[in-house]
Design a protein around this motif. Sequence first.
Motif: not given
Length: 657
Positions: A154-161, A192-201, A211-216
């Motif tokens: 669970t994350a808050v809109e606008g924060s990071a998850a 990804n295209r908008d740069g909000r998603f990052e994967v580290r493994g 980053s910057g979680v949206r309702l979408t």
Amino acid sequence: SDSCDGIYSPHSPGHQQSESVLDSASSFIAFPESACVIVSPVCVIAVPPVLSVFQQSFNATADYQESVTFTCITSGSPEPAVTWHRKGQQLEPSEQYILDKKGDGRSTLTIRNIRQADGGAYACKATNKAGSQERELFLKVFVQPHITQLKNVTAVEGSAAMISCVAEGEPLPDISWRRASDGQTFMDGVKNRDGRFEVRGRHGKSVLTISGVRLTDLGRFDCEAQSRIGGHQKSMFLDIEYVPKFLTNQSIFYSWEGNPVNISCDVMSNPPATMLWRRERFTISEVTPNMHIHRAEGRSVLEVTPMSDRDFGRYNCTARNNIGVRYQEFILAQADVPSNPYSVRLSAVSQRLATVTFLKPDSHGGVPISYYLVQYKEVGSQDWRDVKSHSVQTTVVLTGLEPNTTYEVRVAAVNGKGQGEFSHTESFQTLAIREPSPPAVHGQKGIGKAYRLGLVKQDDGGMPIVEYIVKYKTDKEEQWMTKLVPGANDFALLQPLQWNTKYEVEITARNVKGLSEPTFYQFFMPQKPDVTESLFSGLGYGAVVGLGLGALLLLLVLVDVSCFFLRHCGLLMCITRSLCSKKTATSSKGKEMEEGKAAYLLTNCSDWTKCPPPGVPNRKKLPLKEENGKESLKPDTIEIKVHGDNSLHIKPDDSKA
């Protein structure tokens, strides 16, 4: 010799087998303790074990009920004992470990239902009195990927998850992510295209950071672990919390005194919000006069019944949850009647009809318009006639007008508050009565030597059409044939006509004013059809056969009925006789019993008084006969005549019975 110096190995020069004959005088057995025992003239040498394996490394997949068999080949004197070891512990026979020894020096260890923990080194050890030898064997166990840790976030809109996925397997699997809503894939090292998603493994663990979680971003995410021997997938749900969001765009509501109105406050929020109504810094409660609050999930409706001017004004809806608080303001204004429609126009004016069109008013008064009221009257008259529009249509047709008459028309809009002002009055004049317009026709072939002409209704000139005058002839004749058709009919049937002939038709409509212009029409009658083809052209083979059988059956019935009445024979006669004979037999039997009570033949009885009573076995009932005993009497053919003095009238040849 009486003594020995040590141990002899089968690998020593000059010795190729475990038992060797040294000389004919003495023999000995060599032991590790350097003791020598005189046995016989033959000398037996103790040989240390020799151990070999065909395959040292094995592969298997866990959790597939696979089995692996290790094989050791041993030699030595005496015969070595073989044991199996793992991690310093000797393995004993069990359901998982099966130990077996063959006759040719082979020893096997079978590992059943291999699991991941069964991987590693195994030792085969051969031991006898001369020594021991050990060889290692290796089992490589492959394990399909399995995700062991993945939780909802669970994350808050606008924060990071941050979403973590842990998987195990041999070899370690590669982990990737997929968003279920659009199927987009996220992998380690790929942006990804908008740069909000990052994967580290690393080492079987992967973290997806948004980053910057949206309702979408709300919804399901899939973690996929993949290796060369298989894959595994699990899903989690990303829930997003956000401050209340108002969904209502309408901020002004209209009403009037005594008319209740609902002011709706619609909110979307996570977690759900609580909603309050305020007016001039005072909270509206359930007990507030002339106001009621109705609540549902995500909605709060304030029902206000204005009683005075003080009830009109601003109302505030407050929505609050643990993420934040939001406000929305509504205005309750006094409604008014609509303004007047304009641009009133008359079109399609005829003797009896006229079409009125107009434009909507500029203001509906704050309340939706219910309908339009169109009023019209004759010039000079004081009585207006009302016609309501259908819903809010701006076109109204006036009917029942008088020909050659001038009318006035005006339009007003009506809403819940009341009727608005009328538009400017417009005048129009209906047309004078005239002859009808030329009729319109369309034709189609009728049945047999007939032709059907369809008559399409047209402008009747202001008076009903009395009749249609239909004239028709062949193209080779000069004389016209006339047929009068009532004006109420919508077709004219021309018959009888000639086959294979072209016809010309002239149609005129008449009302009380006069005749219309004629309409001309031509058609062609086809050749005379074949009777058989006309009858059966539309029927299939089965239908034709069925009709034939039906006709044959009908013919047989007619013949049988004729035979019944004329010759008293046939199937119907047989059925009638069968039914009547049963009825006759039953009635005759009863009648015979009634009439035959007095006719008995007394046997073995000379005196009537001494005879046994009726019902005794020696009394026998016989039918009546003539005196000569030749012919039975038929009760239904006896004719009895009575004189005036009640005496019977008989003939000489009548039966005495």
